[in-house]
Design a protein around this motif. Structure first.
Motif, short mmCIF file in Angstrom:
data_model
loop_
_atom_site.label_atom_id
_atom_site.label_comp_id
_atom_site.label_asym_id
_atom_site.label_seq_id
_atom_site.Cartn_x
_atom_site.Cartn_y
_atom_site.Cartn_z
N GLU A 1 37.59 42.29 39.65
CA GLU A 1 36.84 41.97 40.86
C GLU A 1 35.76 43.01 41.09
OE1 GLU A 1 39.68 41.73 44.07
OE2 GLU A 1 40.51 39.84 43.32
N SER B 1 38.26 36.12 35.68
CA SER B 1 39.68 35.84 35.73
C SER B 1 40.07 35.18 34.42
CB SER B 1 39.98 34.90 36.91
OG SER B 1 41.35 34.67 37.02
N ARG C 1 42.46 40.01 35.82
CA ARG C 1 41.46 39.66 36.82
C ARG C 1 40.66 40.91 37.17
NH1 ARG C 1 44.40 38.21 41.11
NH2 ARG C 1 43.63 39.68 42.64
N SER D 1 33.01 40.29 37.47
CA SER D 1 34.17 39.62 38.06
C SER D 1 34.56 38.50 37.11
CB SER D 1 33.85 39.04 39.43
OG SER D 1 33.60 40.07 40.37
#
Length: 165
Positions: A14, A32, A12, A30
């Motif tokens: 961010e 995931s 992940r 960003s």
């Protein structure tokens, strides 16, 4: 009725940013990547794909943002402290070592017992269709075979995350 609790993503990112002096190589990505999935970063040359992989692997640190492997924030951790293996565009094989020894190298450095190392190396070579070529040196292999040795070396470590550049 029971609810399923989602497992944390394998990777992940961010708001990850990477600057090299005045050049913005990665600009606020960003993403995931769900556990157990295959994920591809696609884009033109120079758009930040390799830099992003290098940051996940710990070879470069982000200028800002967070990187998680599972639920663990890995920003600031060196590559050897991350459960990640990377196969780079250049295979980084040791020319003086056999295929077997190239694949075994990381396992031996991590202190894996010899019997388990042998088992993992042979399993990885079988997986990449190089069984029977354990004694050859990299120069005795085609480019594609050398790339598969590098892949076998990464797979033999059984990483949480495998990055292919």
């Amino acid at each position: 009725m029971s609810e399923k609790v989602a497992a944390p993503a394998d990777v992940r990112l961010e708001s990850v940013v990477k600057h090299f002096d005045d050049v913005v190589a990665v600009d606020g990505i960003s993403v995931s990547v769900p556990r157990g999935s295959f994920f591809a970063l696609l884009g033109p040359s120079g758009c930040g794909k390799t830099t992003t992989l290098r940051m996940i692997g710990g070879f470069d640190e982000p200028t800002s943002g967070r990187i998680y492997l599972g639920d663990r924030d890995v920003v600031g951790l060196p590559p050897y402290r991350r459960d990640v293996n990377t196969v780079f565009q250049s295979y980084a094989l040791f020319p003086h070592m056999s295929v077997f020894d190239n694949v075994a190298f990381g396992l031996e450095r991590r202190g894996v017992p010899k019997s388990e190392t042998r088992e993992r190396v042979l399993e990885a070579l079988e997986l990449v269709d190089l069984a029977g070529r354990e004694r050859r040196k990299p120069k005795q292999l085609s480019g594609g075979q050398q790339q598969r040795v590098a892949l076998a070396r990464a797979l033999g470590n059984r990483p949480q995350v495998l990055l292919l550049d």
